[in-house]
Motif scaffolding. Sequence first.
Motif, PDB file in Angstrom:
ATOM      1  N   UNK A   1       0.796  -1.223   0.000  1.00 57.02           N
ATOM      2  CA  UNK A   1       0.000   0.000   0.000  1.00 57.02           C
ATOM      3  C   UNK A   1       0.825   1.267   0.000  1.00 57.02           C
ATOM      4  N   UNK A   2       2.143   1.129   0.157  1.00 56.72           N
ATOM      5  CA  UNK A   2       3.022   2.299   0.181  1.00 56.72           C
ATOM      6  C   UNK A   2       3.927   2.311  -1.048  1.00 56.72           C
ATOM      7  N   UNK A   3       4.427   3.493  -1.376  1.00 61.63           N
ATOM      8  CA  UNK A   3       5.355   3.644  -2.493  1.00 61.63           C
ATOM      9  C   UNK A   3       6.768   3.335  -1.988  1.00 61.63           C
ATOM     10  N   UNK A   4       7.456   2.358  -2.586  1.00 62.92           N
ATOM     11  CA  UNK A   4       8.827   2.045  -2.152  1.00 62.92           C
ATOM     12  C   UNK A   4       9.750   3.245  -2.358  1.00 62.92           C
TER      13      UNK A   4
ATOM     14  N   UNK B   1       6.289 -10.758  -0.346  1.00 61.07           N
ATOM     15  CA  UNK B   1       5.016 -11.469  -0.330  1.00 61.07           C
ATOM     16  C   UNK B   1       3.854 -10.487  -0.394  1.00 61.07           C
ATOM     17  N   UNK B   2       2.692 -11.031  -0.755  1.00 62.47           N
ATOM     18  CA  UNK B   2       1.449 -10.274  -0.690  1.00 62.47           C
ATOM     19  C   UNK B   2       0.441 -11.112   0.073  1.00 62.47           C
ATOM     20  N   UNK B   3      -0.645 -10.491   0.486  1.00 57.27           N
ATOM     21  CA  UNK B   3      -1.714 -11.195   1.190  1.00 57.27           C
ATOM     22  C   UNK B   3      -2.874 -11.347   0.211  1.00 57.27           C
ATOM     23  N   UNK B   4      -3.287 -12.609  -0.047  1.00 66.93           N
ATOM     24  CA  UNK B   4      -4.356 -12.849  -1.025  1.00 66.93           C
ATOM     25  C   UNK B   4      -5.740 -12.576  -0.423  1.00 66.93           C
ATOM     26  N   UNK B   5      -6.773 -12.792  -1.216  1.00 64.75           N
ATOM     27  CA  UNK B   5      -8.148 -12.499  -0.787  1.00 64.75           C
ATOM     28  C   UNK B   5      -8.599 -13.351   0.393  1.00 64.75           C
TER      29      UNK B   5
ATOM     30  N   UNK C   1       8.577   3.317 -10.811  1.00 68.42           N
ATOM     31  CA  UNK C   1       7.460   4.165 -11.245  1.00 68.42           C
ATOM     32  C   UNK C   1       6.832   4.979 -10.121  1.00 68.42           C
ATOM     33  N   UNK C   2       7.331   4.769  -8.898  1.00 71.02           N
ATOM     34  CA  UNK C   2       6.819   5.470  -7.718  1.00 71.02           C
ATOM     35  C   UNK C   2       5.304   5.333  -7.586  1.00 71.02           C
ATOM     36  N   UNK C   3       4.871   4.072  -7.613  1.00 68.01           N
ATOM     37  CA  UNK C   3       3.460   3.728  -7.421  1.00 68.01           C
ATOM     38  C   UNK C   3       3.346   2.836  -6.180  1.00 68.01           C
ATOM     39  N   UNK C   4       2.174   2.821  -5.536  1.00 68.53           N
ATOM     40  CA  UNK C   4       2.014   1.963  -4.352  1.00 68.53           C
ATOM     41  C   UNK C   4       2.188   0.495  -4.714  1.00 68.53           C
TER      42      UNK C   4
ATOM     43  N   UNK D   1       3.049  -5.385  -2.375  1.00 68.75           N
ATOM     44  CA  UNK D   1       3.933  -6.382  -1.783  1.00 68.75           C
ATOM     45  C   UNK D   1       4.578  -5.865  -0.499  1.00 68.75           C
ATOM     46  N   UNK D   2       4.983  -6.816   0.322  1.00 67.04           N
ATOM     47  CA  UNK D   2       5.712  -6.539   1.550  1.00 67.04           C
ATOM     48  C   UNK D   2       7.111  -7.108   1.408  1.00 67.04           C
ATOM     49  N   UNK D   3       8.115  -6.409   1.954  1.00 67.82           N
ATOM     50  CA  UNK D   3       9.479  -6.934   2.014  1.00 67.82           C
ATOM     51  C   UNK D   3       9.775  -7.262   3.466  1.00 67.82           C
ATOM     52  N   UNK D   4      10.081  -8.521   3.724  1.00 67.26           N
ATOM     53  CA  UNK D   4      10.249  -9.036   5.076  1.00 67.26           C
ATOM     54  C   UNK D   4      11.659  -9.585   5.250  1.00 67.26           C
ATOM     55  N   UNK D   5      12.359  -9.150   6.291  1.00 67.28           N
ATOM     56  CA  UNK D   5      13.674  -9.693   6.630  1.00 67.28           C
ATOM     57  C   UNK D   5      13.454 -10.947   7.470  1.00 67.28           C
ATOM     58  N   UNK D   6      13.700 -12.094   6.893  1.00 72.84           N
ATOM     59  CA  UNK D   6      13.495 -13.370   7.581  1.00 72.84           C
ATOM     60  C   UNK D   6      14.546 -13.551   8.679  1.00 72.84           C
ATOM     61  N   UNK D   7      15.756 -13.094   8.393  1.00 71.69           N
ATOM     62  CA  UNK D   7      16.863 -13.154   9.354  1.00 71.69           C
ATOM     63  C   UNK D   7      17.382 -11.736   9.560  1.00 71.69           C
ATOM     64  N   UNK D   8      18.350 -11.577  10.452  1.00 70.64           N
ATOM     65  CA  UNK D   8      19.069 -10.308  10.505  1.00 70.64           C
ATOM     66  C   UNK D   8      19.665 -10.080   9.124  1.00 70.64           C
ATOM     67  N   UNK D   9      19.621  -8.848   8.640  1.00 68.95           N
ATOM     68  CA  UNK D   9      20.115  -8.536   7.295  1.00 68.95           C
ATOM     69  C   UNK D   9      21.043  -7.330   7.335  1.00 68.95           C
ATOM     70  N   UNK D  10      22.053  -7.389   6.489  1.00 67.43           N
ATOM     71  CA  UNK D  10      22.915  -6.241   6.238  1.00 67.43           C
ATOM     72  C   UNK D  10      22.602  -5.775   4.821  1.00 67.43           C
ATOM     73  N   UNK D  11      22.245  -4.507   4.711  1.00 71.87           N
ATOM     74  CA  UNK D  11      21.798  -3.976   3.420  1.00 71.87           C
ATOM     75  C   UNK D  11      22.555  -2.716   3.053  1.00 71.87           C
TER      76      UNK D  11
END
Length: 194
Positions: free
Chosen positions: A45-48, A62-66, A90-93, A96-106
């Motif tokens: 729902x947010x613009x990355x 991931x996304x959440x289905x119906x 494209x700066x559009x909402x 999808x969600x981005x989830x860190x499954x483990x500790x992450x270095x980015x």
Amino acid sequence: MDHYYETLFRYIQQFIEMPGSDKDSCRNTFKVLQVKKDTMLETAGKIPQHHNFIVSGFMRKFYVNDNGEEVTVDLNNGPRFFTSWFHFANQTPSGENLHCITDCELLRISKQDADRTVKTSITQKDFTIKLFNQVMDEDKQRMNDLATLTAEQRYLKFMKSSPEIIKNVPLKFIASYLGIKPESLSRIRREIIS
């Protein structure tokens, strides 16, 4: 923190040779971010606002289905770029969600910095095109696998191509990514072992 940038440069140089000026630009625009396990880096729902590069750790998109179920559409570990690419560009909402499954270095770059550096970078445009084509090829291959391979074949192929993910990511996320019910994947794994 220099190992973050060296990891980024080694990854990019698989695609294209980077001049020193572009490396300097990356050091100035990509910011280090250490993220704890189970952090939601982006929410639907947010613009990355950032393009993320995984130096280390495991992430899923991931996304959440119906039906309210989480559907994993991408699983990755570093080194690799990991973003809701189309929505970032494209700066559009994003849905999808981005989830860190483990500790992450980015390492991450803002949209504003990415737009600014594309005007001065020698390699950024060419690399972006190559990266986009790789992402499209991976998505196409995944859709083809979902349509043509059995559940067991999909798991065996994934096990061969992504052994680190198999070892470090919960089974429910792997099952979702492969389009298999967790209980079916558990059965497949038992059959492979025996």
